[in-house]
Design a protein around this motif. Structure first.
Motif, PDB file in Angstrom:
ATOM      1  N   ALA A   1       8.928 -18.487  22.728  1.00  0.00           N
ATOM      2  CA  ALA A   1       7.470 -18.587  22.795  1.00  0.00           C
ATOM      3  C   ALA A   1       6.998 -18.582  24.247  1.00  0.00           C
ATOM      4  CB  ALA A   1       6.994 -19.846  22.079  1.00  0.00           C
ATOM      5  N   GLU A   2       7.659 -19.358  25.099  1.00  0.00           N
ATOM      6  CA  GLU A   2       7.289 -19.374  26.523  1.00  0.00           C
ATOM      7  C   GLU A   2       7.397 -17.968  27.116  1.00  0.00           C
ATOM      8  OE1 GLU A   2       9.502 -20.812  30.496  1.00  0.00           O
ATOM      9  OE2 GLU A   2       8.981 -22.476  29.143  1.00  0.00           O
ATOM     10  N   ASP A   3       8.502 -17.308  26.859  1.00  0.00           N
ATOM     11  CA  ASP A   3       8.709 -15.960  27.406  1.00  0.00           C
ATOM     12  C   ASP A   3       7.630 -15.000  26.922  1.00  0.00           C
ATOM     13  OD1 ASP A   3      10.995 -16.989  28.626  1.00  0.00           O
ATOM     14  OD2 ASP A   3      12.370 -16.056  27.191  1.00  0.00           O
ATOM     15  N   ALA A   4       7.317 -15.043  25.646  1.00  0.00           N
ATOM     16  CA  ALA A   4       6.311 -14.125  25.096  1.00  0.00           C
ATOM     17  C   ALA A   4       4.936 -14.403  25.691  1.00  0.00           C
ATOM     18  CB  ALA A   4       6.276 -14.233  23.574  1.00  0.00           C
ATOM     19  N   TRP A   5       4.537 -15.669  25.718  1.00  0.00           N
ATOM     20  CA  TRP A   5       3.204 -16.002  26.246  1.00  0.00           C
ATOM     21  C   TRP A   5       3.078 -15.627  27.723  1.00  0.00           C
ATOM     22  CZ3 TRP A   5      -1.161 -18.882  24.234  1.00  0.00           C
ATOM     23  CH2 TRP A   5      -1.141 -19.009  22.841  1.00  0.00           C
ATOM     24  N   ASN A   6       4.157 -15.718  28.478  1.00  0.00           N
ATOM     25  CA  ASN A   6       4.087 -15.353  29.892  1.00  0.00           C
ATOM     26  C   ASN A   6       3.953 -13.849  30.123  1.00  0.00           C
ATOM     27  OD1 ASN A   6       3.920 -17.776  31.368  1.00  0.00           O
ATOM     28  ND2 ASN A   6       6.085 -18.174  30.994  1.00  0.00           N
ATOM     29  N   THR A   7       4.145 -13.044  29.090  1.00  0.00           N
ATOM     30  CA  THR A   7       3.867 -11.612  29.233  1.00  0.00           C
ATOM     31  C   THR A   7       2.365 -11.357  29.268  1.00  0.00           C
ATOM     32  OG1 THR A   7       3.741 -11.081  26.858  1.00  0.00           O
ATOM     33  CG2 THR A   7       5.945 -11.000  27.915  1.00  0.00           C
ATOM     34  N   ARG A   8       1.584 -12.282  28.710  1.00  0.00           N
ATOM     35  CA  ARG A   8       0.122 -12.140  28.575  1.00  0.00           C
ATOM     36  C   ARG A   8      -0.224 -10.863  27.807  1.00  0.00           C
ATOM     37  NH1 ARG A   8       0.006 -13.922  34.499  1.00  0.00           N
ATOM     38  NH2 ARG A   8       0.051 -11.700  34.847  1.00  0.00           N
ATOM     39  N   ASN A   9       0.606 -10.542  26.822  1.00  0.00           N
ATOM     40  CA  ASN A   9       0.394  -9.374  25.982  1.00  0.00           C
ATOM     41  C   ASN A   9      -0.013  -9.874  24.589  1.00  0.00           C
ATOM     42  OD1 ASN A   9       0.830  -7.324  24.034  1.00  0.00           O
ATOM     43  ND2 ASN A   9       2.253  -6.278  25.394  1.00  0.00           N
ATOM     44  N   PRO A  10      -1.317  -9.852  24.267  1.00  0.00           N
ATOM     45  CA  PRO A  10      -1.786 -10.419  23.000  1.00  0.00           C
ATOM     46  C   PRO A  10      -1.118  -9.832  21.765  1.00  0.00           C
ATOM     47  CG  PRO A  10      -3.635  -9.979  24.436  1.00  0.00           C
ATOM     48  CD  PRO A  10      -2.414  -9.361  25.080  1.00  0.00           C
ATOM     49  N   GLU A  11      -0.907  -8.533  21.745  1.00  0.00           N
ATOM     50  CA  GLU A  11      -0.296  -7.898  20.576  1.00  0.00           C
ATOM     51  C   GLU A  11       1.147  -8.357  20.392  1.00  0.00           C
ATOM     52  OE1 GLU A  11      -2.078  -6.226  22.892  1.00  0.00           O
ATOM     53  OE2 GLU A  11      -3.835  -5.625  21.723  1.00  0.00           O
ATOM     54  N   ARG A  12       1.884  -8.459  21.480  1.00  0.00           N
ATOM     55  CA  ARG A  12       3.278  -8.918  21.395  1.00  0.00           C
ATOM     56  C   ARG A  12       3.328 -10.371  20.935  1.00  0.00           C
ATOM     57  NH1 ARG A  12       7.752  -9.729  26.194  1.00  0.00           N
ATOM     58  NH2 ARG A  12       9.180 -10.895  24.878  1.00  0.00           N
ATOM     59  N   VAL A  13       2.506 -11.225  21.528  1.00  0.00           N
ATOM     60  CA  VAL A  13       2.502 -12.647  21.156  1.00  0.00           C
ATOM     61  C   VAL A  13       2.150 -12.808  19.689  1.00  0.00           C
ATOM     62  CG1 VAL A  13       1.336 -14.855  21.550  1.00  0.00           C
ATOM     63  CG2 VAL A  13       2.021 -13.439  23.502  1.00  0.00           C
ATOM     64  N   ALA A  14       1.157 -12.079  19.213  1.00  0.00           N
ATOM     65  CA  ALA A  14       0.671 -12.233  17.832  1.00  0.00           C
ATOM     66  C   ALA A  14       1.731 -11.897  16.795  1.00  0.00           C
ATOM     67  CB  ALA A  14      -0.575 -11.379  17.618  1.00  0.00           C
ATOM     68  N   LEU A  15       2.713 -11.076  17.142  1.00  0.00           N
ATOM     69  CA  LEU A  15       3.757 -10.717  16.175  1.00  0.00           C
ATOM     70  C   LEU A  15       4.632 -11.897  15.760  1.00  0.00           C
ATOM     71  CD1 LEU A  15       4.907  -7.231  17.507  1.00  0.00           C
ATOM     72  CD2 LEU A  15       3.495  -7.740  15.484  1.00  0.00           C
ATOM     73  N   ALA A  16       4.573 -13.002  16.495  1.00  0.00           N
ATOM     74  CA  ALA A  16       5.359 -14.189  16.148  1.00  0.00           C
ATOM     75  C   ALA A  16       4.682 -15.041  15.075  1.00  0.00           C
ATOM     76  CB  ALA A  16       5.602 -15.032  17.394  1.00  0.00           C
ATOM     77  N   TYR A  17       3.478 -14.640  14.635  1.00  0.00           N
ATOM     78  CA  TYR A  17       2.687 -15.433  13.698  1.00  0.00           C
ATOM     79  C   TYR A  17       2.508 -14.682  12.381  1.00  0.00           C
ATOM     80  CZ  TYR A  17       1.883 -17.899  17.978  1.00  0.00           C
ATOM     81  OH  TYR A  17       2.091 -18.584  19.156  1.00  0.00           O
ATOM     82  N   THR A  18       2.391 -15.431  11.287  1.00  0.00           N
ATOM     83  CA  THR A  18       2.155 -14.800   9.990  1.00  0.00           C
ATOM     84  C   THR A  18       0.796 -14.110   9.999  1.00  0.00           C
ATOM     85  OG1 THR A  18       1.194 -16.826   9.059  1.00  0.00           O
ATOM     86  CG2 THR A  18       3.576 -16.490   8.740  1.00  0.00           C
ATOM     87  N   GLU A  19       0.626 -13.140   9.115  1.00  0.00           N
ATOM     88  CA  GLU A  19      -0.653 -12.425   9.016  1.00  0.00           C
ATOM     89  C   GLU A  19      -1.823 -13.378   8.773  1.00  0.00           C
ATOM     90  OE1 GLU A  19      -1.647  -9.334   9.504  1.00  0.00           O
ATOM     91  OE2 GLU A  19       0.305  -8.387   9.768  1.00  0.00           O
TER      92      GLU A  19
END
Length: 145
Positions: free
Chosen positions: A25-43
């Motif tokens: 989660a830390e790694d993904a959020w530090n990309t600041r890429n909303p689409e990439r981060v959102a893929l970790a969450y259910t629809e």
């Protein structure tokens, strides 16, 4: 490799897999890429972020776009606080500045609940911002050219 229907590690979590989930989660959020981060969450993921309530992956993407348009040069550190079964609690702090150049460190706690496929169903975040001087920053990173 994970996809939008599976996001290992999967619950129930062990100390090792809970730490891995937090680091991912830390790694993904530090990309600041909303689409990439959102893929970790259910629809249909449910969030509370400060006083804002967010429902669904599309709304998460829009929220994150607004967040990172305001919170410039965002840099996050997360730490596992505790875990049990399909739930994880973290503490975090992150630094950012606004478009006027004022720096902040934001402190908070999050409670996460995961579906069997490892996607996060619920994220409840409480966050407080503290103004800091640029010279007091703790989280710096080298920019690549």
């Amino acid at each position: 490799m994970s996809d939008s229907t599976h996001r290992p590690p999967l619950p129930p979590f062990t100390l090792e897999t809970a730490k891995a989930k937090v680091q991912a989660a830390e790694d993904a959020w530090n990309t600041r890429n909303p689409e990439r981060v959102a893929l970790a969450y259910t629809e249909d993921s449910e969030w509370r972020n400060r006083a804002e309530f967010i429902h669904g992956r599309a709304a998460i993407v829009e929220f994150l776009k607004r967040k990172w348009a305001k919170e410039l040069d965002y840099r996050l550190k997360k730490e596992l606080w505790c875990f049990m079964d399909n739930r994880i609690a973290v503490r975090f702090e992150y630094e950012w500045h606004d478009d006027s150049g004022f720096w902040y460190r934001s402190y908070g706690n999050e409670n996460w609940e995961f579906a069997e496929n490892g996607l996060m169903m619920r994220r409840y975040a409480s966050i407080n911002d503290v103004p800091i001087q640029e010279s007091d920053r703790k989280f710096r990173w080298e920019r690549s050219s």
